[in-house]
Write an enzyme that holds these catalytic residues in place. Structure first.
Site, short mmCIF file in Angstrom:
data_model
loop_
_atom_site.label_atom_id
_atom_site.label_comp_id
_atom_site.label_asym_id
_atom_site.label_seq_id
_atom_site.Cartn_x
_atom_site.Cartn_y
_atom_site.Cartn_z
CG ASP A 89 -5.55 -19.14 -19.77
OD1 ASP A 89 -4.63 -19.75 -20.34
OD2 ASP A 89 -5.68 -19.11 -18.54
CG ASP A 143 -10.01 -18.97 -12.61
OD1 ASP A 143 -10.96 -19.71 -12.33
OD2 ASP A 143 -8.91 -19.41 -13.03
CE LYS A 169 -1.84 -21.15 -20.99
NZ LYS A 169 -3.00 -21.61 -21.79
#
Length: 473
Positions: A263, A253, A109
């Site tokens: 995430d 997603d 990320k």
């Protein structure tokens, strides 16, 4: 554990990714490395220079992917379909086996622009990286299936963001996760009517993540993979609920095929029970509020089923969807028993304890408000009664709601009373990760580059993990 590279997706032949390059950062300052996780995948022997080379400069790991892979996917974002998605600031860096033989991903990320960046800079703020390190550590301590933050490196760029004071510092994060194959991966293939790749992807998922489905073929395999995914996803959301965790952005997603959260953007942990609590300031309608997370997850599963119905009989998938409620209830019972360190009784009594715990947390919050405090006070059941009643919430443990909770505890036995011997249970309060905790330690980093609060909080969380003795599986 010996390092065991296994770049399965790169070698799969599936058209699901683009090969990309990592950004060339002006600095690479190592801020966090997860040596406990590194031991499980045979990478603990890397010195800091080698660590930075692999996880800050992204030189390939031996015998692994020669290039990073930006994964392609679509998704429903706040229930609006968006075909313009994909890994815009991250990529799959490597795949490898852990000490249990499971295939794991090292994903990033903040590693730079990709074909899916949509005009973004492909970067991650340092504050965002710090928040994700803390989230994954605390969720792991509370027994939630989660990715683990593997590395955080400050990268020396000044970023401008609309939701925090700018310019702000930058970072690149690496996470260790079971899979980055998302519900949105299947949505993209449905959108493109690429059913051949979807069938290949189901085979890949069965071979690598669901061995119970690996020997099946055709529709039977599709149905079995989905059924297993429903069970794992029900368990995931049950663990969130019993941890008081509010995800914030439960888009398709942001959910993966292996039932593990990852995430972390605008997450929160509840300070007290509040079904309407939202984590994202932009969730003005409360679609992903704490009390609506179970419904949100089920809705996302229906979107996955809609995709898989292109390659199998949809009626067979509906059977699994119809069983989501009972599976969630069973997983919630298991989760609350784990949080309270109690042995199971009957299904009815265990479900009654779930309801009684929520009611007690809700009744307490106007007066003493601590969602985590109830689990901490009554860990082990009635053997903790003296500790609970003499603690900061003791005076509020009265009334009919509490009496019902206590009666259910009286029927239960501790799962492992030895956990209560841990020195942590001599404290008056549990370890927390509330927004004020995060903002305070970040303020010290931003103002004085003082990381002592960050490391102290991670030490507290690790102590809590050891004291609770919970596991995600």
């Amino acid at each position: 554990m010996t390092y065991a590279p296994d770049p399965r997706l790169f070698n799969s032949g599936l058209d699901l990714f683009d090969q990309v390059k990592a950004a060339d950062f002006p600095q690479t300052i190592l801020r966090y490395r997860n040596d406990r996780a590194a031991i499980t995948v045979g990478l603990e022997g890397l010195n800091d220079a080698a660590w930075i080379s692999h996880f800050g400069r992204f030189s390939p790991l031996p015998d692994n992917q020669p290039e990073p892979l930006a994964l392609r996917y679509h998704g429903h974002q706040f229930r609006h379909y968006n075909p313009d998605l994909g890994d815009g600031r991250g990529f799959l860096f490597a795949q490898l086996r852990d000490d249990q033989g499971r295939l794991l991903d090292l994903g990033t990320k903040g590693s730079g622009r990709t074909p899916w960046s949509r005009g973004g800079d492909g970067r991650l703020t340092l504050k965002g990286g710090v928040r994700e390190v803390l989230a994954t550590a605390y969720l792991e301590a509370l027994g939630v299936p989660t990715s683990r933050t593997f590395s955080l490196i400050e990268t020396g760029e000044a970023l401008h963001r609309g939701d925090e004071p700018s310019p702000t510092r930058s970072s690149v994060l690496v996470r260790l996760s079971h899979s980055h194959i998302r519900f949105g991966t299947f949505e993209r293939l449905t959108y493109l009517n690429d059913l051949e790749t979807m069938r290949g992807l189901i085979g890949f998922v069965a071979d690598n993540y669901y061995p119970d489905a690996a020997d099946l073929e055709g529709e039977d395999q599709v149905v079995r993979v989905f059924d297993l995914c429903v069970t794992r996803t029900a368990k995931l959301v049950a663990r969130w609920m019993m941890a008081g965790f509010v995800h914030g952005v439960l888009n398709t997603d942001n959910m993966n095929i292996t039932g593990e959260s990852f995430d972390y953007g605008p997450y929160r942990f509840l300070p007290h029970y509040d079904a309407y609590f939202t984590a994202a300031y932009f969730d003005e309608g409360g679609l992903y509020a704490y009390g609506r997370q179970v419904d949100a997850v089920f809705w996302n599963l229906t979107q996955l089923a809609r995709c898989l119905a292109q390659i199998c009989d949809g009626a067979r998938l509906i059977e699994s969807l119809n069983d989501f409620g009972p599976r969630y209830e069973a997983a919630a019972s298991e989760a609350v028993l784990n949080r309270l360190n109690l042995k199971p009784l009957t299904a009815d009594k265990d479900q009654g304890l779930v309801e009684a715990t929520f009611k007690l947390q809700a009744a307490l919050h106007p007066r003493s408000g601590s969602f985590e405090g109830v689990y901490f006070d009554w860990f082990g059941g009635l053997i903790s009664e003296d500790r609970a009643m003499s603690g900061p919430r003791g005076q509020f443990y009265t009334g009919e709601i509490f009496d019902n909770f206590k009666a259910l505890l009286g029927d239960s036995e501790p799962k492992d009373a030895d956990h209560l011997k841990h020195p942590l249970f001599a404290a008056s309060e549990p370890v927390s990760l509330l927004i004020d905790d995060i903002e305070a330690l970040w303020a010290a980093i931003a103002r004085d580059d003082d990381w002592s609060g960050f490391h102290a909080k991670l030490d507290e969380i690790e102590t809590y993990r050891q004291a609770l003795g919970l596991a995600a599986d």
